[in-house]
Structures are given as structure tokens and as C-alpha cells.
Scaffold this motif. Structure first.
Motif, short mmCIF file in Angstrom:
data_model
loop_
_atom_site.label_atom_id
_atom_site.label_comp_id
_atom_site.label_asym_id
_atom_site.label_seq_id
_atom_site.Cartn_x
_atom_site.Cartn_y
_atom_site.Cartn_z
N ARG A 148 0.81 -1.23 0.00
CA ARG A 148 0.00 0.00 0.00
C ARG A 148 0.84 1.27 0.00
O ARG A 148 0.57 2.23 0.73
N LYS A 149 1.88 1.25 -0.81
CA LYS A 149 2.71 2.44 -0.95
C LYS A 149 3.47 2.39 -2.26
O LYS A 149 3.54 1.35 -2.92
N LEU A 150 4.02 3.54 -2.63
CA LEU A 150 4.84 3.65 -3.81
C LEU A 150 6.29 3.88 -3.39
O LEU A 150 6.55 4.28 -2.24
N PRO A 151 7.26 3.64 -4.27
CA PRO A 151 8.66 3.91 -3.92
C PRO A 151 8.84 5.34 -3.41
O PRO A 151 8.34 6.30 -4.00
N ASP A 152 9.52 5.47 -2.28
CA ASP A 152 9.74 6.78 -1.65
C ASP A 152 11.11 7.30 -2.08
O ASP A 152 12.13 6.68 -1.79
N LEU A 153 11.12 8.43 -2.77
CA LEU A 153 12.37 9.00 -3.25
C LEU A 153 12.88 10.12 -2.35
O LEU A 153 13.74 10.89 -2.73
N GLY A 154 12.33 10.18 -1.14
CA GLY A 154 12.83 11.16 -0.18
C GLY A 154 14.10 10.67 0.49
O GLY A 154 14.45 9.49 0.43
N VAL A 155 14.79 11.59 1.16
CA VAL A 155 16.07 11.29 1.81
C VAL A 155 15.96 11.68 3.28
O VAL A 155 16.37 12.77 3.68
N PRO A 156 15.40 10.79 4.12
CA PRO A 156 15.09 11.18 5.51
C PRO A 156 16.29 11.38 6.41
O PRO A 156 16.17 12.07 7.44
N ASN A 157 17.44 10.81 6.07
CA ASN A 157 18.59 10.89 6.98
C ASN A 157 19.43 12.15 6.80
O ASN A 157 20.40 12.35 7.53
N LEU A 158 19.03 12.99 5.85
CA LEU A 158 19.81 14.20 5.62
C LEU A 158 19.39 15.34 6.54
O LEU A 158 20.07 16.35 6.64
N VAL A 159 18.25 15.19 7.21
CA VAL A 159 17.73 16.23 8.11
C VAL A 159 17.39 15.60 9.44
O VAL A 159 17.34 14.37 9.59
N ALA A 160 17.11 16.44 10.43
CA ALA A 160 16.71 15.94 11.73
C ALA A 160 15.30 15.37 11.67
O ALA A 160 14.48 15.79 10.85
N PRO A 161 14.99 14.38 12.53
CA PRO A 161 13.64 13.83 12.55
C PRO A 161 12.60 14.93 12.75
O PRO A 161 12.79 15.84 13.58
N GLY A 162 11.53 14.87 11.98
CA GLY A 162 10.49 15.87 12.09
C GLY A 162 10.60 17.01 11.10
O GLY A 162 9.63 17.72 10.84
N GLU A 163 11.80 17.21 10.54
CA GLU A 163 11.98 18.24 9.53
C GLU A 163 11.50 17.74 8.18
O GLU A 163 11.36 16.54 7.96
N GLN A 164 11.23 18.66 7.26
CA GLN A 164 10.77 18.28 5.94
C GLN A 164 11.86 17.48 5.22
O GLN A 164 12.99 17.90 5.10
N VAL A 165 11.47 16.31 4.75
CA VAL A 165 12.42 15.42 4.09
C VAL A 165 12.67 15.90 2.66
O VAL A 165 11.73 16.04 1.89
N PRO A 166 13.94 16.14 2.30
CA PRO A 166 14.22 16.59 0.92
C PRO A 166 14.06 15.44 -0.07
O PRO A 166 14.20 14.26 0.29
N THR A 167 13.76 15.77 -1.30
CA THR A 167 13.76 14.76 -2.36
C THR A 167 15.21 14.38 -2.66
O THR A 167 16.15 15.07 -2.28
N PHE A 168 15.38 13.28 -3.38
CA PHE A 168 16.73 12.82 -3.71
C PHE A 168 17.49 13.90 -4.47
O PHE A 168 18.63 14.22 -4.15
N PHE A 169 16.84 14.50 -5.48
CA PHE A 169 17.56 15.48 -6.28
C PHE A 169 17.69 16.82 -5.55
O PHE A 169 18.60 17.60 -5.83
N GLY A 170 16.78 17.07 -4.61
CA GLY A 170 16.96 18.24 -3.76
C GLY A 170 18.21 18.09 -2.91
O GLY A 170 19.01 19.02 -2.77
N ALA A 171 18.38 16.88 -2.34
CA ALA A 171 19.58 16.60 -1.56
C ALA A 171 20.83 16.63 -2.43
O ALA A 171 21.89 17.13 -2.03
N TYR A 172 20.69 16.08 -3.64
CA TYR A 172 21.82 16.04 -4.57
C TYR A 172 22.26 17.46 -4.93
O TYR A 172 23.46 17.76 -5.00
#
Length: 392
Positions: A204-228
Motif C-alpha cells: 500500500r505504498k509507492l517507492p519513496d524518493l525522499g532522503v530522511p537521513n539528511l535532516v533531523a527527525p520531524g523536519e521536511q524530508v528533501p527529495t533525492f535530487f533536492g539533496a543532490y
């Protein structure tokens, strides 16, 4: 044993199954190499140039495969190399962590992973957290401390990347996020791979392209290319920067991407615990020789003063033995376990690790060695001109 529906006998078979199962763009992202792929191909082919010197009698009844890496005991000398966002299985890095834990080995987790470090550390306590030099010093240190708080036992800093995304064969389309436009573009590929689609729908989900470890928990998770993009805009680290981070971290510390003996000496000078001889799987500077060709010169430069790992081209247990004979303490694998996960999820990763473990054991038996720690260059036939070292 022969391959069955639930078991593949070789890493090559895992790759074939991954290709059959994955949408074309997802599969191509796993096999991509920079520019012409010269380095990527040589990483694999170079192992075939090395021969063995076997024995045939008085062979050991049991062989010792265990070792330690950055203070962690591992049951055999194969570790999980950190790789970025994993869209090949819904459980992603957590599945890999469970498989590695079951095999008694350690895992490197990418800061560009799709799963939070807290979830992955809960699945495997032998965890090394990886970071790129992204953001200012405060952000980098905060990221490292998040990994430590989660339970990471060591820090890996990846240096082998020059932002070269050119591919002579063309790069696959990778969306920044799975919006309606991206899904429409991928729909024809996914329609041809119904098992892949059903796997995600079942969860019940789609591939998640976010990068959760680049920010602190609770902060907005950047997209892969945003992080790149943030990574590309960050000034490249100096040796002084790396020495600062090593001191701030204060625990086991690895520099990944060392191929030149001078850099190995500099890593030793700043107090690094370990180095990984790596060219980012052929995704860094194309025409760099295979890591196994560069390993002997690095080992000669720093000897037993620092732990040396090799990353690149490992497809068989015999490849692992060759790396250990030329000076590595252990190896790290990337594509091999990703193919395993694509082929069979967590069980597929376990399958790959089992293949490599048995291959190491079988090769030790043929060489007449009782332990991986007894291996040395005398166990190999190294052709003239095989190794690569800077000219004096």
C-alpha cells in the motif's frame, strides 16, 4: 545446489532475475557506470586475471572466516556497502539490515537511504552510518550525531564522487518525486513488470524518493535530487575538514574512495580507522583502474597501520579471497545485494550473502588455508602488469 524458484546459485543469476523483475529504468539505475563504463567493467573483469595456487592434500577440515572491522565482529569478511535510495523493494534498507544481521555481518547505511537510520539500526546493531560532505560543518556533524544516537558504531565518509552523470548509453529517467506526471511516464515500463507493481500495491505504498537521513527527525524530508543539489553546491572537503570530523566523531571512522597511496597515507595521518579502496562502483572518474588493481599499492603504503577494505566488482567468494590475499581485511558489496533484493527481497539478500560465504570457504579449502587471516600474495598468480601504482 541448483537454482530453484526460491534460490539462485550465483550472483549472475540474481542479476538476471533482477533484470526480469524490475522496470527498465529502475534496473538501469542499478547497473549504471560513468561515461563509457570502462572502470565499471574493469572492476569485475580484473578479478578474472588473477589465478590461484591450490593444494590437494592435508587440507583443513574447518576454515575460519570471522574477522573484525571498525571494532565490530563479523562472521565473514563481506559487509554491506552504503547505497542510495532503494526502489527495488518496499522494505528497502531495513530488509538488507535484517539479512546482514542474520548473516552476522555489518551494514553501511547511506545518508541518502530511503529508510530512517533509526529503523535500520533497530534491525542490525552492527551499523556504520555513511555521509557525504553535504552542507556546513554544523549540518554534517548533526547528521553524524543522529546516526550515533540511533546506534551507529562507526562513521563512513564517502569521497569518491565527482558529479559526473554522463552515460554513453544514456541515463535512465529518475523522477524527483513520484507525482502523476512521473507515474504516467513510468507506466509503460511498470505495466510490463506486474510482479514489481503488485509488490508495492501489496504494501500500500509507492517507492519513496525522499532522503530522511539528511535532516533531523520531524523536519521536511528533501527529495533525492533536492539533496543532490545541496551536495553539489557544498564546497568540497579538505583534509583539514576531514581531520576535524574525525576528531568530532571520536569513534571508528572510515574514508571511502581511496585509490591513491598518497591519499591512504593522508587518511592514516588524520587518524582514520579504516579506508575503503573504492571508485564508487565505476560511477566516479571513468578510466580509473579496477580497485583490485590498485589495492596492492595502497596496502604497501599503509601496511597494517590502518584497516583496508575493498569495494568494487565482487561477484563471487573467490573474488573476496583474492582481495584478502592482496591486503584487504574485508570487502564491501553494492550491486550484488541490490540484485539479490530485486530478485527475492530480504531472502534474496540472504541468498547473495550465503553464496559469497560458501565461495570463500570453498576457496580457502582449495588453497589449504585454515583461516582468511593466513592468506597472502603467495596464494595468487598475479600476471605481470596487473597492479597499478603511481610512477615514482
Amino acid at each position: 545446489m541448483a537454482s530453484t524458484r526460491d534460490w539462485f546459485e550465483t550472483v549472475a543469476e540474481a542479476q538476471r532475475r533482477a533484470k526480469r523483475r524490475l522496470p527498465k529504468g529502475v534496473y538501469l539505475a542499478l547497473v549504471a557506470g560513468a561515461e563509457a563504463g570502462v572502470t565499471m567493467d574493469d572492476n569485475v573483469a580484473a578479478f578474472g586475471e588473477l589465478g590461484f595456487r591450490p593444494h590437494v592434500a592435508d587440507l583443513p577440515a574447518a576454515r575460519e572466516l570471522a574477522t573484525t572491522v571498525m571494532g565490530q565482529e563479523v562472521s565473514f569478511p563481506v559487509l554491506i556497502s552504503p547505497t542510495g535510495v532503494q526502489a527495488v523493494d518496499p522494505d528497502g534498507e531495513v530488509a538488507v539490515a535484517r539479512a546482514a544481521a542474520a548473516a552476522g555481518t555489518a551494514m553501511g547505511l547511506s545518508s541518502f537511504a530511503s529508510k530512517p537510520v533509526e529503523d535500520v539500526a533497530a534491525a542490525n546493531d552492527k551499523l556504520f552510518f555513511q555521509t557525504y560532505w553535504v552542507g556546513d560543518r554544523d549540518a554534517i556533524l548533526a547528521r553524524a550525531e543522529r546516526g550515533r544516537t540511533a546506534g551507529a558504531k562507526g562513521l563512513i565518509v564517502t569521497l569518491d564522487w565527482v558529479f559526473d552523470s554522463r552515460r554513453d548509453w544514456g541515463s535512465p529517467f529518475i523522477p524527483d518525486k513520484l507525482d502523476l506526471k512521473a507515474m504516467a511516464r513510468y507506466a509503460p515500463q511498470v505495466a510490463l513488470k506486474p510482479a514489481y507493481l503488485m509488490q508495492w500495491l501489496k504494501h500500500r505504498k509507492l517507492p519513496d524518493l525522499g532522503v530522511p537521513n539528511l535532516v533531523a527527525p520531524g523536519e521536511q524530508v528533501p527529495t533525492f535530487f533536492g539533496a543532490y543539489g545541496q551536495w553539489m553546491s557544498t564546497p568540497l572537503p579538505t583534509w583539514q575538514d576531514l581531520a576535524w570530523l574525525r576528531e568530532q566523531w571520536g569513534g571508528p571512522f572510515m574514508l571511502k574512495g581511496i585509490t591513491h597511496p598518497d591519499d591512504a597515507r593522508r587518511a592514516l595521518d588524520i587518524g582514520a580507522t579504516a579506508i575503503s579502496v573504492s571508485n564508487h562502483g565505476g560511477n566516479n572518474l571513468d578510466s580509473t583502474p579496477a580497485t583490485i588493481r590498485l589495492l596492492p599499492a595502497v596496502a604497501d603504503a599503509v601496511g597494517n597501520q590502518i584497516e583496508i577494505l575493498l569495494d568494487g566488482g565482487i561477484r563471487r567468494g573467490s573474488d573476496v579471497v583474492k582481495a584478502l590475499a592482496l591486503g584487504a581485511r574485508a570487502v564491501m558489496i553494492g550491486r550484488a545485494y541490490l540484485w539479490g533484493m530485486a530478485a527475492g527481497g530480504e531472502k534474496g539478500v540472504s541468498n547473495v550473502l550465503a553464496i559469497l560465504r560458501s565461495g570463500i570457504d570453498e576457496t580457502l579449502l582449495g588453497l589449504g588455508r585454515t583461516s582468511i587471516h593466513d592468506l597472502g600474495p603467495d596464494d595468487l598468480v598475479v600476471p605481470e602488469g596487473f597492479t597499478r601504482a603511481p610512477q615514482k
